[in-house]
Motif scaffolding. Structure first.
Motif, short mmCIF file in Angstrom:
data_model
loop_
_atom_site.label_atom_id
_atom_site.label_comp_id
_atom_site.label_asym_id
_atom_site.label_seq_id
_atom_site.Cartn_x
_atom_site.Cartn_y
_atom_site.Cartn_z
N ARG A 125 1.52 -1.55 -1.61
CA ARG A 125 1.43 -0.09 -1.63
C ARG A 125 2.51 0.48 -0.72
O ARG A 125 2.48 0.31 0.50
CB ARG A 125 0.05 0.36 -1.19
N HIS A 126 3.47 1.15 -1.33
CA HIS A 126 4.56 1.79 -0.59
C HIS A 126 3.98 2.96 0.23
O HIS A 126 3.02 3.60 -0.20
CB HIS A 126 5.62 2.29 -1.58
N PRO A 127 4.56 3.25 1.40
CA PRO A 127 4.04 4.36 2.21
C PRO A 127 3.98 5.70 1.48
O PRO A 127 3.13 6.54 1.80
CB PRO A 127 5.03 4.43 3.39
N ALA A 184 10.07 -2.60 1.86
CA ALA A 184 9.91 -2.59 3.32
C ALA A 184 8.88 -1.53 3.69
O ALA A 184 8.89 -0.42 3.16
CB ALA A 184 11.24 -2.29 3.97
N GLY A 185 7.99 -1.88 4.60
CA GLY A 185 6.97 -0.93 5.03
C GLY A 185 5.77 -0.87 4.12
O GLY A 185 4.86 -0.09 4.37
N ALA A 186 5.75 -1.65 3.06
CA ALA A 186 4.62 -1.63 2.13
C ALA A 186 3.42 -2.33 2.76
O ALA A 186 3.56 -3.27 3.54
CB ALA A 186 4.99 -2.32 0.83
N THR A 187 2.23 -1.85 2.43
CA THR A 187 0.99 -2.47 2.84
C THR A 187 0.47 -3.27 1.67
O THR A 187 0.36 -2.76 0.55
CB THR A 187 -0.04 -1.41 3.25
N VAL A 188 0.13 -4.54 1.90
CA VAL A 188 -0.36 -5.39 0.83
C VAL A 188 -1.89 -5.33 0.80
O VAL A 188 -2.55 -5.53 1.81
CB VAL A 188 0.13 -6.84 0.99
N GLU A 224 8.42 -4.08 -9.67
CA GLU A 224 8.79 -4.16 -8.26
C GLU A 224 8.56 -2.84 -7.54
O GLU A 224 8.86 -2.71 -6.37
CB GLU A 224 10.25 -4.59 -8.12
N GLY A 225 8.06 -1.85 -8.25
CA GLY A 225 7.73 -0.57 -7.62
C GLY A 225 8.89 0.40 -7.62
O GLY A 225 9.73 0.37 -8.50
N ILE A 226 8.93 1.25 -6.59
CA ILE A 226 9.92 2.32 -6.57
C ILE A 226 11.35 1.82 -6.47
O ILE A 226 12.28 2.54 -6.78
CB ILE A 226 9.64 3.33 -5.44
N SER A 227 11.51 0.56 -6.09
CA SER A 227 12.87 0.01 -6.00
C SER A 227 13.46 -0.28 -7.38
O SER A 227 14.66 -0.50 -7.50
CB SER A 227 12.88 -1.24 -5.14
N LEU A 250 -12.81 3.65 -1.18
CA LEU A 250 -13.47 2.37 -0.89
C LEU A 250 -12.49 1.22 -0.65
O LEU A 250 -12.90 0.13 -0.26
CB LEU A 250 -14.38 1.99 -2.06
N VAL A 251 -11.21 1.46 -0.87
CA VAL A 251 -10.21 0.39 -0.80
C VAL A 251 -9.96 -0.04 0.65
O VAL A 251 -9.81 0.78 1.54
CB VAL A 251 -8.89 0.83 -1.46
N ALA A 252 -9.94 -1.36 0.83
CA ALA A 252 -9.60 -1.97 2.11
C ALA A 252 -8.39 -2.88 1.89
O ALA A 252 -7.83 -2.93 0.78
CB ALA A 252 -10.79 -2.77 2.62
N ARG A 253 -7.97 -3.60 2.89
CA ARG A 253 -6.85 -4.54 2.71
C ARG A 253 -7.25 -5.69 1.81
O ARG A 253 -6.48 -6.16 1.00
CB ARG A 253 -6.38 -5.08 4.07
N ARG A 254 -8.49 -6.20 1.96
CA ARG A 254 -9.03 -7.24 1.09
C ARG A 254 -10.21 -6.64 0.34
O ARG A 254 -11.11 -6.08 0.94
CB ARG A 254 -9.49 -8.45 1.90
#
Length: 179
Positions: A31-33, A3-7, A59-62, A144-148
């Protein structure tokens, strides 16, 4: 996905001349906050540099019982345990017991990361490799990272060439044994 992750999406072209791997794939990275952009970039680079059939992000930090990147064979058996950052010695010990191959990719000073593991019990320590990059490389890529993202990763003679969203960067891939 947390929850709250940015893809972030990475349309990736991989040319690993050292391992004769040439692939195109799309990576969706949550990307988790609490995750820094440098950590996320290191995760993506580890995925590319370790690319093989059955590779994926955990699955990340979970799921604290899995590494950042993991590879499994068709039966579900763990073939590669790939940590990112500066994991605890206990995680490396567990991972090297479960997987045929264990590696760590770090965006931190490798000498400090190695110092954290001195005197700690790590199964098959001498077989685990710590990979790092030139100072400032990961941070430059992270800026340099963006959403896409359009990402090209080329590896030749253990030198990494990255083009991220039209900007070219390069770094040696520094490899050190733990043992």
């Amino acid at each position: 996905m947390a929850a709250g992750a940015t893809v972030h999406t990475f349309e990736t072209h991989l040319a690993d001349v050292d391992r004769a791997i040439y692939e195109e794939f799309s990576l969706r990275v949550a990307r988790h906050p609490s995750e820094t952009s440098a950590f996320m970039v290191t995760r993506v680079l580890a995925y590319c540099l370790e690319y093989e059939d059955g590779i994926g992000f955990s699955e990340g930090i979970s799921t604290a019982d899995e590494p950042a990147v993991i590879a499994r064979d068709l039966t579900g058996l763990v073939t590669a345990w790939i940590e990112v950052g500066q994991p605890e010695a206990e995680r490396l010990h567990r991972g090297s017991r479960l997987a045929a191959r264990t590696a760590v990719y770090t965006q931190h000073d490798p000498a400090k990361v190695l110092a954290r593991w001195e005197g700690k019990r790590i199964h098959r320590r001498e077989e685990i490799r710590l990979h790092s990059f030139d100072p400032g490389f990961v941070e430059a890529a992270a800026s340099l990272v963006a959403r896409r993202n359009a990402l090209t990763v080329s590896v030749t003679e253990r030198h990494l060439y990255v083009e991220l969203n039209g900007t070219s960067l390069d770094s040696a891939i520094h490899t050190r044994p733990l043992g």
